[in-house]
Design a protein around this motif. Structure first.
Motif, PDB file in Angstrom:
ATOM      1  N   UNK A 127       9.258  89.028 -20.542  1.00 29.34           N
ATOM      2  CA  UNK A 127       8.440  87.885 -20.964  1.00 29.34           C
ATOM      3  C   UNK A 127       8.077  87.002 -19.777  1.00 29.34           C
ATOM      4  N   UNK A 128       9.079  86.751 -18.941  1.00 32.28           N
ATOM      5  CA  UNK A 128       8.806  85.914 -17.782  1.00 32.28           C
ATOM      6  C   UNK A 128       7.796  86.585 -16.858  1.00 32.28           C
ATOM      7  N   UNK A 162       4.383  86.149 -18.179  1.00 33.32           N
ATOM      8  CA  UNK A 162       3.975  84.753 -18.001  1.00 33.32           C
ATOM      9  C   UNK A 162       3.607  84.482 -16.536  1.00 33.32           C
ATOM     10  N   UNK A 163       4.475  84.907 -15.634  1.00 38.26           N
ATOM     11  CA  UNK A 163       4.259  84.604 -14.214  1.00 38.26           C
ATOM     12  C   UNK A 163       3.008  85.311 -13.691  1.00 38.26           C
ATOM     13  N   UNK A 221       0.032  83.312 -14.419  1.00 38.43           N
ATOM     14  CA  UNK A 221      -0.084  82.153 -13.520  1.00 38.43           C
ATOM     15  C   UNK A 221      -0.589  82.603 -12.147  1.00 38.43           C
ATOM     16  N   UNK A 222       0.005  83.679 -11.623  1.00 41.12           N
ATOM     17  CA  UNK A 222      -0.415  84.159 -10.295  1.00 41.12           C
ATOM     18  C   UNK A 222      -1.885  84.581 -10.313  1.00 41.12           C
TER      19      UNK A 222
END
Ligand code: FAD
Lengths: 290, 799
Positions: A262-263, A266-267, A270-271
């Protein structure tokens, strides 16, 4: 364990065809870790340290040819204009010691999903030059990664170089790690804008069994940018957000010791958003100064 | 007590100076010989076969194939242990080599000696162990709760339970120690403002750089010499004597170069194994753990589950604190009882609280054994009580500094154990000094200063700054009635016409600078510059453990006492030579208070050397009451406070600690550079716990036994520090000094977490903080409902 140290590429190819089980060693920063941890007991080592030709950087027809053993330090110092994505990625690798020894050839050889040099090579459609006693072939980077730590080399082949198209637009690379240096990527992303071809390229690291491109995200963005290349105003939020979502959707991450799936998703989003804003702003600056 | 703090600085390189460490140059240039560098002609290499299972019964062990391998000299199992089959620091319960059952992954099962390390490893791989795998107990709540309780140990434990209401008392148990502390009327106290919280601390590793290693050399007399990196030579020897069935005189230990310790070398690792192999083969045997093996070869810091409730009046003055602290001790006892003692007696922090109820438990599970690590029980509790103090500050509407100042203990305050703090306790002053320090400049433009660093994840997007404060309290020296002493032998003689001093103790230098400080003390006390510190070995009496921030205090005290005794003898000679008088030794000369310089020290030594051996003790302590925790348990307390400034990328959950400021009272800075080194290093270790360091486990198995995935801070993570050192003398301690090593580790963690909370607005309840805790609410551990024993909720280790 036998130990070979050829001084020319033909000699190295000859040894590799005679001893297909011999493990090539460029900087040794992956090989020696494996041997020290007893993860690997190769029948022979083929040390390429003395093959001078593997350290060469040359240019032709809009390409840079980077010898397999060229260390990250050299890429950072000499190629940040021609291969900016790769240079930024090289800056994120390991520590000064590792960057002095570690090479793109070795990164390709290991073919780890977390290899930092790999997403920028995907984003620019690089080609791997494989060489054997039988001859040379160029493997498109998109066909090079077959599985986790498995690449398309044949048992008698060595990597001679990687061919990188000279950058005609901005490129970025960003890598999430849980430490501010010397860290294996939890996930990473590379973006290259190709204004001449009205295309974009992407590469995702550490969020799938292999490094991979986010093809749908590339198409979406190319469409969105089609009318904007020459008048690069800031992009609407929904375009940036959608691009991030599509990049995250292209990944197939897992939960592991470095982070959760999940992270990672998500990351990545963002990137993707940030690298898009950085490259687009840079493209705008380049357009205005033209 | 002015004598103890008198500045005797007229001999260069004495107390208060920062002379260059004798080992410094060698370490920096890579020439220092660590224990892993030991070599002897004809030596064999030992290796260890370890259990792959956290819990299994051993049906049989077949060593036949391993013994047949060319180059193998010995393969030994529990049947070959000459003496006692178990050892341990406090309670002997850890098998030298497993028999019957293995209780954690990595437990040693067999050992091999061969002519080459690779041969030894291959032989170990040929040993066939038939295991019957049993489901491990890996949740400490499950270990003590009902109905999930399963015995890890067959022997009966203490009768107690996690909570009087919820968990029934079991006839046998996995409880190593339960220590209550009761003060005032905690059961009936009520308050206007109440904050409750659950907190978790993950399993930290000491991550020393020099792996476990040593060389055992058999002697003709049937004894053995062991060169080893350890923290306490004599306690190793005592345990070796038991396991080897040898009298202590036949076991001689010499300290080999120690590459860091931090508590991880308090328990035995390869000591007995190397000696067994050497005695069996009649040849020197060297053992060196690999980095991976090292993670299985030593104890870790206890992970903790904690539930706290703080009650205060509307001004934030504390009325009561109730706390439950559950420490996972893993498979064997190690130093868990003492860690529980610290967590319980120091569990509410450096505050004045009229009503206190703390219950600390240490329990057995099939996780890796946990034991000593810098901060020792005080670290875990401080994360919880300092988090609570910040929440209390928010609840009453005062600043984090103010809440701490309002509740600060000071000299004369009473601890919840009833012990009176009888030396300076400058808690409020430490906070005020932090407040007065200037703040660092705003976000750097340089990538290297950003969260994520050169990984290039932000150019300022999503970055928020936060500031946090914390303070901790730590006992110095061994507590609870332990007979804690050190022995020093000091000899003064002429070497080439010059007076020269030899200091000999068994106290271990682990990198902290004890060797330097021993020489400094001798210089100041004897007025002689040329001082040599002999290699630590068992030819002199015990120096006690290099732990509990105690060596400068206790071995320093012993060296000073031995020097004083030597000085008395020299003064007698001076009186014979120059007549009766009041003499001093300064800068190589003998001074009389009346006549000034009367001669040189060298001339007093013409009639021969003077040597004295002294055993020195700090003041006695008492055990604490089993039911109430009452007792004067501690020798001394040390305080350090931190201010952390962080930049957090709140979209990615990445953290950059921008600055750490620390103020610590050290009583007397014996070696100011070394004091700073301890504060920097301790703060870095606390930073590691705050933001990255964790031994991760799934079902009792280690997921990250390497420096690839057990991350420790790099220079890009550890920021510059601003440090103030106070020297408020403790009248009971030699030179007024206070132990320095541990306190900075305690407060840096909660200060950093507080700063991250301030930057992100996220209520963090667990360390280390992981990026997903900051950005994905679903991934966030922690609640305010309390730890219900026996409830199979989320485990401590699963991220
Ligand atoms: C401390 C540390 C930190 C690191 N940090 C990072 C990091 O941040 N990011 C990252 O991506 N990697 C990191 N690595 C891994 C490693 O440094 C990189 O993968 C590096 O690019 C490997 O290059 P090398 O030349 O050292 O490869 P080598 O170890 O020599 O070889 C790697 C693999 O490639 C094969 N190979 C090498 N050369 C050839 C060739 N010419 N033809 C065919 N096969 C070949 C080898 O057989 C081997 O399988 C780190 C390693 C260490 C030890």
């Amino acid at each position: 364990m036998e130990f070979f140290r050829p001084t020319t590429l033909p000699e190295a190819c000859h040894l590799k065809s005679e001893h297909p089980g011999a493990l090539p060693l460029c900087g040794g920063t992956d090989v020696m870790v494996d041997i020290n941890f007893d993860r690997r007991r190769p029948e022979a080592l083929l040390d390429l340290t003395d093959v001078r030709g593997l350290y060469e950087v040359s240019r032709y027809d809009g390409y840079v040819r980077i010898g397999a053993a060229v260390p990250y330090t050299t890429i950072i110092a000499e190629l940040s204009a021609e291969a900016p994505g790769l240079a930024i990625a090289s800056r994120t690798v390991g520590s000064p010691q590792i960057r002095n020894r570690g090479s793109v050839g070795g990164n390709l050889g290991s073919a780890s999903p977390a290899g930092d040099a790999l997403p920028p090579l995907l984003a620019v459609d690089a080609e791997v030059e494989a060489v054997s006693a039988a001859g040379t072939r160029r493997i498109p980077i998109h066909e090079f990664f077959l599985g986790p730590k498995v690449n398309a080399l044949r048992r008698d082949e060595l990597i001679a170089a990687v061919h990188v198209p000279v950058a005609r637009g901005p490129q970025q690379y960003a890598k999430v790690g849980t430490r501010n240096a010397m860290v294996i990527a939890v996930c990473s992303f590379s973006l290259a804008l190709h204004p001449d071809a009205a295309r974009v390229g992407t590469g995702i690291g550490s969020a799938a069994p292999t490094p991979r491109a986010a093809l749908e995200a590339e198409d979406f963005l190319a469409d969105e940018l089609a009318e904007r290349w020459e008048t690069p105003e800031p992009l609407p939020d929904d375009v940036v957000r959608r691009f991030g979502e599509l990049v995250a959707a292209a990944a197939s991450p897992i939960d592991d010791v470095r982070g959760t799936a999940d992270y990672r998703r998500h990351a990545l989003s963002v990137l993707a958003r940030r690298t898009l804003e950085w490259t687009w702003a840079e493209h705008g600056r380049q357009e205005r100064t033209r | 007590m002015s004598v103890s703090t008198e500045v005797r600085n007229r001999t260069a390189g004495g107390v208060g100076d920062s002379p260059v460490r004798p080992d410094g140059m060698f370490k920096v240039t890579g020439q220092f010989a660590y224990s892993s560098d030991l070599y002897m002609d004809g030596m064999l290499w030992g290796t260890t076969l370890r259990s792959p299972h956290p819990r299994a019964r051993i049906r049989s062990i077949d060593i036949g194939a391993a013994l047949k391998l060319a180059g193998v000299s010995a393969v030994l199992t529990h049947d070959d242990v000459p003496g006692e089959r178990v050892y341990g620091l406090e309670i002997a319960d850890q098998p030298v080599l497993a028999y019957g059952e293995v209780r954690y992954q990595g437990e040693p099962v067999a050992i091999v000696a061969a002519d080459h390390p690779e041969t030894a490893r291959r032989a170990a791989a040929l040993i066939v162990v038939d295991y019957e795998v049993v489901e491990p107990v890996t949740d400490p709540r499950e270990a003590v709760g009902h109905p999930y309780w399963k015995p890890v140990h067959d022997q009966p434990g203490q009768r107690t339970a996690m909570s009087r209401d919820k968990a029934p008392v079991h006839p046998e148990g996995n409880i190593v120690r339960h220590q209550p502390v009761r003060f005032g009327a905690p059961d009936t106290a009520t308050a206007d403002v109440v904050v409750r919280g659950d907190y978790e601390v993950g399993m930290q590793d000491q991550a020393f750089l020099g792996p476990e290693s040593g060389l055992a050399v058999p002697d003709d007399d049937g004894g053995v010499d062991l060169y080893v990196a350890t923290q306490w030579l004599h306690v190793d020897r005592r345990q070796l004597a038991g396991a080897l069935a040898l009298p202590e005189e036949k076991i001689r230990l010499t300290l080999a170069g120690v590459g860091g310790a931090f508590g991880a070398r308090e328990d035995l690792s390869m000591q007995v194994h190397a000696c067994m192999l050497a005695l069996r083969t009649g040849r020197p045997v060297k053992m060196v753990y690999s980095r991976e093996e090292s993670f299985f070869g030593h104890v870790h810091r206890h992970p903790a589950l904690m539930r706290y409730e703080h009650g205060a009046d509307r001004d934030g003055r504390l009325i009561y604190v109730r706390a439950h602290i559950l420490l996972d001790g893993g498979a064997y006892t190690s130093s868990t009882p003492a860690v529980v003692g610290n967590a319980a007696t120091l569990g509410v922090g450096p505050y004045v609280i009229p009503n206190v109820a703390v219950d600390a438990w240490g329990v057995y599970t099939n996780n890796p054994p946990c034991g000593a690590m810098r901060g020792f029980g005080a670290v875990q509790a401080a994360f919880a009580y300092e988090s609570q103090m910040d929440r209390l500050a928010a609840a009453v509407g005062v600043s984090p500094l103010e809440i701490r100042i309002r509740n600060a203990m000071s000299e004369g305050s009473v601890l919840p154990t009833g012990q009176v703090i009888d030396s300076p306790a400058p808690v409020a002053e430490l906070m005020r000094r932090l407040e007065a320090m200037p703040l660092p400049p705003p976000l750097s433009e340089d990538l290297r200063g950003m969260p994520g660093g050169v990984s290039n994840t932000t150019h300022g997007e999503g970055v928020r700054r936060g500031v946090g404060y914390a303070i901790g309290i730590k006992n110095v020296g061994f507590s609870e009635g332990f007979d804690d002493f050190s022995t020093a032998r000091v000899r003064i003689e002429l070497v080439g016409d010059e007076p020269s001093v030899l200091v000999h103790t068994a106290a271990v230098e682990v990198g902290q600078g004890l060797v330097t400080v021993q020489a400094q003390i001798a210089r100041s006390e004897l007025g002689v510059e040329r001082v040599t510190v002999a290699a630590a070995d068992t030819q002199v009496g015990s120096g006690g453990s290099t732990s509990a921030s105690r060596q400068t205090y206790v071995t320093g005290g012993a060296v000073r006492a031995a020097c004083e005794s030597v000085r008395v003898a020299l003064f007698e000679r001076a009186a014979e030579r120059y007549g009766p008088g009041d003499y001093r030794l300064v800068g190589g000369t003998v001074e009389s208070t009346v006549d000034g310089m009367v001669g040189d020290i060298a001339s007093l030594l013409l009639e021969g050397p003077v040597e004295r051996t002294v055993e020195w003790r700090h003041r006695p302590t008492q055990p604490v009451d089993e039911a109430t925790g009452r007792g004067d348990a501690h020798v001394q307390w040390a305080f350090c406070a931190h201010r952390a400034v962080v930049d957090v990328d709140v979209e990615l959950g990445l953290i950059r600690v921008v600055e750490l400021a620390a103020v610590q009272d050290v009583g007397r800075a014996m070696n100011p550079d070394a004091v700073l080194g301890q504060i920097h290093g301790g703060s870095a270790q606390g930073l590691g716990l705050a933001v990255m360091e964790e031994v991760q486990l799934i079902d009792g198995k280690l997921r990250n036994p390497s420096f690839t995935d057990y991350l420790i801070p790099t220079i890009m993570d550890m920021p510059p520090m601003r440090v103030e050192v106070l020297e408020l003398a403790d009248p009971h301690a030699p030179y007024g000094l206070r132990g320095v090593g541990e306190p900075p580790t305690i407060s840096s963690t909660p200060a950093i977490v507080a700063a991250v909370r301030a930057a992100s607005g996220v209520d963090l309840r667990r360390v280390p903080i992981r990026p997903e805790h900051l950005v994905l609410p679903a991934a966030r551990p922690g609640s305010d409902s309390g730890i219900a024993p026996g409830t199979p909720a989320h485990s401590t280790q699963r991220p």
